[in-house]
Scaffold this motif. Structure first.
Motif, PDB file in Angstrom:
ATOM      1  N   PHE A 257       0.835  -1.210   0.000  1.00 46.71           N
ATOM      2  CA  PHE A 257       0.000   0.000   0.000  1.00 46.71           C
ATOM      3  C   PHE A 257       0.864   1.253   0.000  1.00 46.71           C
ATOM      4  O   PHE A 257       0.585   2.212  -0.725  1.00 46.71           O
ATOM      5  CB  PHE A 257      -0.917   0.006   1.216  1.00 46.71           C
ATOM      6  CG  PHE A 257      -1.714   1.278   1.359  1.00 46.71           C
ATOM      7  CD1 PHE A 257      -2.836   1.502   0.588  1.00 46.71           C
ATOM      8  CD2 PHE A 257      -1.318   2.264   2.251  1.00 46.71           C
ATOM      9  CE1 PHE A 257      -3.556   2.682   0.705  1.00 46.71           C
ATOM     10  CE2 PHE A 257      -2.029   3.446   2.375  1.00 46.71           C
ATOM     11  CZ  PHE A 257      -3.156   3.655   1.605  1.00 46.71           C
ATOM     12  N   LEU A 258       1.911   1.272   0.798  1.00 43.88           N
ATOM     13  CA  LEU A 258       2.776   2.448   0.858  1.00 43.88           C
ATOM     14  C   LEU A 258       3.474   2.690  -0.483  1.00 43.88           C
ATOM     15  O   LEU A 258       3.685   3.835  -0.887  1.00 43.88           O
ATOM     16  CB  LEU A 258       3.811   2.278   1.973  1.00 43.88           C
ATOM     17  CG  LEU A 258       3.256   2.251   3.403  1.00 43.88           C
ATOM     18  CD1 LEU A 258       4.371   1.983   4.396  1.00 43.88           C
ATOM     19  CD2 LEU A 258       2.550   3.563   3.726  1.00 43.88           C
ATOM     20  N   GLN A 261       0.415   3.702  -3.138  1.00 40.97           N
ATOM     21  CA  GLN A 261      -0.702   4.529  -2.683  1.00 40.97           C
ATOM     22  C   GLN A 261      -1.067   5.619  -3.693  1.00 40.97           C
ATOM     23  O   GLN A 261      -2.251   5.938  -3.900  1.00 40.97           O
ATOM     24  CB  GLN A 261      -0.379   5.148  -1.328  1.00 40.97           C
ATOM     25  CG  GLN A 261       0.858   6.004  -1.280  1.00 40.97           C
ATOM     26  CD  GLN A 261       1.080   6.593   0.099  1.00 40.97           C
ATOM     27  OE1 GLN A 261       0.135   6.909   0.807  1.00 40.97           O
ATOM     28  NE2 GLN A 261       2.329   6.733   0.509  1.00 40.97           N
ATOM     29  N   LYS A 262      -0.066   6.197  -4.370  1.00 40.59           N
ATOM     30  CA  LYS A 262      -0.347   7.237  -5.357  1.00 40.59           C
ATOM     31  C   LYS A 262      -1.186   6.687  -6.499  1.00 40.59           C
ATOM     32  O   LYS A 262      -2.132   7.337  -6.974  1.00 40.59           O
ATOM     33  CB  LYS A 262       0.962   7.804  -5.889  1.00 40.59           C
ATOM     34  CG  LYS A 262       0.788   8.878  -6.960  1.00 40.59           C
ATOM     35  CD  LYS A 262       2.116   9.475  -7.380  1.00 40.59           C
ATOM     36  CE  LYS A 262       2.946   8.452  -8.151  1.00 40.59           C
ATOM     37  NZ  LYS A 262       4.195   9.043  -8.690  1.00 40.59           N
ATOM     38  N   ILE A 264      -3.092   4.004  -6.341  1.00 40.91           N
ATOM     39  CA  ILE A 264      -4.391   3.591  -5.823  1.00 40.91           C
ATOM     40  C   ILE A 264      -5.366   4.760  -5.864  1.00 40.91           C
ATOM     41  O   ILE A 264      -6.520   4.623  -6.277  1.00 40.91           O
ATOM     42  CB  ILE A 264      -4.255   3.049  -4.385  1.00 40.91           C
ATOM     43  CG1 ILE A 264      -3.470   1.735  -4.394  1.00 40.91           C
ATOM     44  CG2 ILE A 264      -5.620   2.836  -3.753  1.00 40.91           C
ATOM     45  CD1 ILE A 264      -3.153   1.205  -3.009  1.00 40.91           C
ATOM     46  N   ILE A 265      -4.899   5.938  -5.461  1.00 43.04           N
ATOM     47  CA  ILE A 265      -5.741   7.134  -5.504  1.00 43.04           C
ATOM     48  C   ILE A 265      -6.122   7.464  -6.938  1.00 43.04           C
ATOM     49  O   ILE A 265      -7.277   7.800  -7.238  1.00 43.04           O
ATOM     50  CB  ILE A 265      -5.012   8.316  -4.836  1.00 43.04           C
ATOM     51  CG1 ILE A 265      -4.808   8.023  -3.348  1.00 43.04           C
ATOM     52  CG2 ILE A 265      -5.812   9.601  -5.013  1.00 43.04           C
ATOM     53  CD1 ILE A 265      -3.937   9.032  -2.640  1.00 43.04           C
TER      54      ILE A 265
END
Length: 274
Positions: A257-258, A261-262, A264-265
């Protein structure tokens, strides 16, 4: 008006902080419980922080070959499952989005209908099928049955429908075939969508428990959720080690996720396209 906006921003920030704390509380408790003595994990009255910090629970679980095997097998299987899911669902999504063929609409309705069938409703029939195919106690029984997903096909297809036809027509004029267009035009543009679908597939595999329990009896192929369940059954008194293992099992997902994360958004924003 500016003062009101400032108050609103402060209130929203406070609400966001509260939601974040509530969401992370179970994970933080599991991590901290891994540092507690076995009798302190479920002791009353409840204590959030351990009286005495013990690293031994984490070192002991990391020294367990069965735990390391379960983590590595599950991680490898999750990556394989995610990769195959992307390949199969993206190819199918392109076919339904761009190609014209007989009974296309009927087949698409049939595919979408499977989204409304609960997984539990077909567990028994799925088990009978894989049993007759001799797939029990293999990595294939964990990966292959769930690769095709109507939900993922629908998500990727919606993205492909919004890609301008001019790009595809230009490639056709240049002599590119359908496979070349898919791999050379559509796939490179699909990275944000692929991140969403890939992580969704990864999480579905990583968190699965019922299906592996039904189809896997070989300890060398135990998935991480199976391992934690068997640990809870066989070593119920060692709750500190169980909590440490549970915390470590969440680590790969948090790292993914880390990293993504960009994207994913970006994928969430893309999901709003019509």
């Amino acid at each position: 008006m500016s003062k009101l906006n400032g108050i609103q921003k402060t209130a929203l920030a406070a609400i966001a902080a509260l939601v974040t704390v509530l969401a992370l509380f179970p994970l933080l408790w599991v991590i901290l419980a891994g540092f507690k003595e076995r009798a302190e994990v479920l002791a009353t009255p409840f204590r959030f922080f351990p009286k005495k910090w013990l690293v031994q629970n984490y070192t002991d679980i990391l020294g367990d070959p069965a735990f390391l095997t379960a983590m590595s097998v599950t991680f490898g299987g999750a990556l394989l499952f995610a990769g195959l899911s992307l390949a199969v669902n993206a190819a199918a999504a392109y076919v339904f989005a761009r190609l014209e063929f007989r009974f296309k609409r009927l087949l698409w309705v049939y595919v979408i209908t499977t989204m409304f069938i609960p997984g539990m409703a077909i567990l028994l029939t799925s088990f009978i099928v894989v049993n007759k195919m001799g797939m029990l106690d293999t990595l294939g029984v964990l990966v292959l049955p769930g690769v095709a997903s109507a939900g993922h096909m629908f998500f990727i297809r919606q993205f492909y429908l919004n890609i301008p036809l001019a790009l595809e027509e230009a490639a056709l004029i240049d002599g590119a075939g359908r496979l070349k267009i898919f791999t050379g035009v559509f796939v490179p543009m699909s990275f944000p969508v692929f991140v969403i679908v890939g992580i969704g597939s990864y999480l579905a595999y990583w968190n699965s428990f019922v299906w592996p329990t039904m189809t896997i009896t070989n300890p060398d192929l135990f998935q991480i959720m199976q391992y934690l369940y068997s640990f809870r059954s066989e070593r119920a008194t060692e709750m500190g080690m169980l909590m440490a293992g549970s915390a470590l099992s969440a680590l790969p997902t948090i790292i993914l996720f880390l990293i993504f994360q960009k994207y994913i958004i970006s994928g969430i924003k893309i999901s709003g396209l019509k």
